[in-house]
Design a protein around this motif. Structure first.
Motif, PDB file in Angstrom:
ATOM      1  N   GLN A 136      11.818  17.190  13.539  1.00  0.00           N
ATOM      2  CA  GLN A 136      10.960  16.165  13.331  1.00  0.00           C
ATOM      3  C   GLN A 136      11.268  14.779  12.931  1.00  0.00           C
ATOM      4  N   ILE A 137      12.764  14.828  12.375  1.00  0.00           N
ATOM      5  CA  ILE A 137      13.267  13.689  12.067  1.00  0.00           C
ATOM      6  C   ILE A 137      13.511  12.546  12.937  1.00  0.00           C
ATOM      7  N   ALA A 138      13.891  12.744  14.267  1.00  0.00           N
ATOM      8  CA  ALA A 138      13.859  11.549  15.229  1.00  0.00           C
ATOM      9  C   ALA A 138      12.449  11.139  15.355  1.00  0.00           C
ATOM     10  N   PRO A 139      11.620  11.936  15.825  1.00  0.00           N
ATOM     11  CA  PRO A 139      10.201  11.617  15.863  1.00  0.00           C
ATOM     12  C   PRO A 139       9.616  10.698  14.700  1.00  0.00           C
ATOM     13  N   ALA A 140       9.929  11.100  13.523  1.00  0.00           N
ATOM     14  CA  ALA A 140       9.616  10.285  12.234  1.00  0.00           C
ATOM     15  C   ALA A 140      10.250   9.182  12.355  1.00  0.00           C
ATOM     16  N   VAL A 141      11.458   9.012  12.539  1.00  0.00           N
ATOM     17  CA  VAL A 141      12.003   7.533  12.536  1.00  0.00           C
ATOM     18  C   VAL A 141      11.465   6.721  13.550  1.00  0.00           C
ATOM     19  N   ARG A 142      11.167   7.259  14.781  1.00  0.00           N
ATOM     20  CA  ARG A 142      10.438   6.695  15.925  1.00  0.00           C
ATOM     21  C   ARG A 142       9.191   5.968  15.433  1.00  0.00           C
ATOM     22  N   ARG A 143       8.344   6.855  14.624  1.00  0.00           N
ATOM     23  CA  ARG A 143       7.045   6.525  14.021  1.00  0.00           C
ATOM     24  C   ARG A 143       7.126   5.454  12.913  1.00  0.00           C
ATOM     25  N   LEU A 144       8.115   5.428  12.319  1.00  0.00           N
ATOM     26  CA  LEU A 144       8.346   4.571  11.075  1.00  0.00           C
ATOM     27  C   LEU A 144       8.799   3.204  11.842  1.00  0.00           C
ATOM     28  N   LEU A 145       9.283   3.167  12.731  1.00  0.00           N
ATOM     29  CA  LEU A 145       9.625   1.772  13.516  1.00  0.00           C
ATOM     30  C   LEU A 145       8.426   1.344  14.084  1.00  0.00           C
ATOM     31  N   THR A 146       7.583   1.980  14.640  1.00  0.00           N
ATOM     32  CA  THR A 146       6.205   1.606  15.101  1.00  0.00           C
ATOM     33  C   THR A 146       5.327   0.828  14.417  1.00  0.00           C
ATOM     34  N   GLU A 186       0.759  11.535   6.714  1.00  0.00           N
ATOM     35  CA  GLU A 186       1.936  12.352   6.520  1.00  0.00           C
ATOM     36  C   GLU A 186       2.837  12.317   8.069  1.00  0.00           C
ATOM     37  N   LEU A 187       4.177  12.336   7.604  1.00  0.00           N
ATOM     38  CA  LEU A 187       5.128  12.227   8.456  1.00  0.00           C
ATOM     39  C   LEU A 187       5.224  13.459   9.404  1.00  0.00           C
ATOM     40  N   PRO A 188       5.613  13.482  10.802  1.00  0.00           N
ATOM     41  CA  PRO A 188       5.860  12.310  11.580  1.00  0.00           C
ATOM     42  C   PRO A 188       5.065  11.642  11.971  1.00  0.00           C
ATOM     43  N   THR A 232       0.977  -1.250  -0.153  1.00  0.00           N
ATOM     44  CA  THR A 232      -0.019  -0.057  -0.004  1.00  0.00           C
ATOM     45  C   THR A 232       0.880   1.066   0.091  1.00  0.00           C
ATOM     46  N   GLY A 233       0.519   2.267  -0.700  1.00  0.00           N
ATOM     47  CA  GLY A 233       1.380   3.427  -0.629  1.00  0.00           C
ATOM     48  C   GLY A 233       0.710   4.727   0.094  1.00  0.00           C
ATOM     49  N   PHE A 234       1.728   5.300   0.669  1.00  0.00           N
ATOM     50  CA  PHE A 234       0.829   6.144   1.494  1.00  0.00           C
ATOM     51  C   PHE A 234       1.783   7.982   1.179  1.00  0.00           C
ATOM     52  N   ASP A 235       1.267   8.832   1.141  1.00  0.00           N
ATOM     53  CA  ASP A 235       2.007  10.114   0.705  1.00  0.00           C
ATOM     54  C   ASP A 235       1.198  11.353   1.509  1.00  0.00           C
ATOM     55  N   ALA A 236       1.863  12.384   1.791  1.00  0.00           N
ATOM     56  CA  ALA A 236       1.315  13.493   2.295  1.00  0.00           C
ATOM     57  C   ALA A 236       0.806  14.509   1.248  1.00  0.00           C
ATOM     58  N   SER A 237       1.080  14.429  -0.020  1.00  0.00           N
ATOM     59  CA  SER A 237       0.714  15.090  -1.176  1.00  0.00           C
ATOM     60  C   SER A 237      -0.459  14.454  -1.901  1.00  0.00           C
TER      61      SER A 237
END
Length: 200
Positions: A116-126, A90-92, A65-70
């Motif tokens: 926002q980068i560290a929170p985004a990586v944490r969220r990706l891992l979850t 949308e990240l994060p 499945t694809g996800f994007d903010a745009s």
């Protein structure tokens, strides 16, 4: 997501889609996916753009499945690949995306502000299931943040900022290379999430 970057993608979605589809195939990325992704598992492409990799994943045994903010890029993806699933995220925060055996995030996080980068990586891992795989890459910007002629942000940050959020994982790949598709310098990581502990 940086709002100027998002506005640039929405404004010129068709032109960006055309450019990406005319680039050489990302054979290096495909080789990594074939090597590390959980085959037969479900996959998410975070920042899927025009849907090119979602189509490849589905065609090669990785239900995706694809996800994007745009919304502009999502419209391009849905038009070009009507048989596949695309949704807004949308990240994060990535609200409501669920969990997957494989999560691919190809050259997206450099469009975030540094905070926002560290929170985004944490969220990706979850979003990765236990024993699942996270592929993460970003375009390298040396020394200072920059914006291109279309207004897209390219944040400059140290790799340690990302690695610090992946300490609980097994790092399977960590390299800085020139992308076979875009010819830009990128850093990419493949991390395996720990499995569930079995208690007797």
């Amino acid at each position: 997501m940086d709002q100027k970057t998002l506005a640039a993608y929405d404004l010129d979605a068709a032109a960006f889609a055309k450019d990406w589809l005319e680039q050489p195939a990302p054979v290096d990325l495909h080789e990594i996916v074939e090597r590390f992704f959980v085959r037969g598992g479900n996959s998410a492409d975070i920042g899927c753009g025009c849907g090119r990799e979602v189509a490849w994943l589905n065609a090669n045994g990785f239900s995706a499945t694809g996800f994007d903010a745009s919304e502009g890029l999502l419209a391009e993806a849905r038009q070009r690949y009507p048989g596949f699933k695309f949704a807004h995220a949308e990240l994060p925060d990535l609200k409501g995306i669920g969990t997957y055996d494989n999560v691919l995030c190809e050259t997206v996080i450099m469009h975030l502000e540094r905070a926002q980068i560290a929170p985004a990586v944490r969220r990706l891992l979850t979003a990765v299931k236990p024993s699942g795989i996270l592929y993460l890459s970003w375009r390298i910007t040396d020394n200072a943040d920059l914006r291109d002629s279309q207004g897209r942000l390219y944040c400059a940050f140290d790799t340690a900022l990302v690695l610090g959020e992946l300490k609980s994982t097994s790092l399977l790949l960590d390299e800085e290379v020139v992308s076979a598709s875009s010819s830009k310098k990128i850093h990419r990581l493949v991390a395996k999430k720990p499995g569930l502990e079995i208690r007797e």
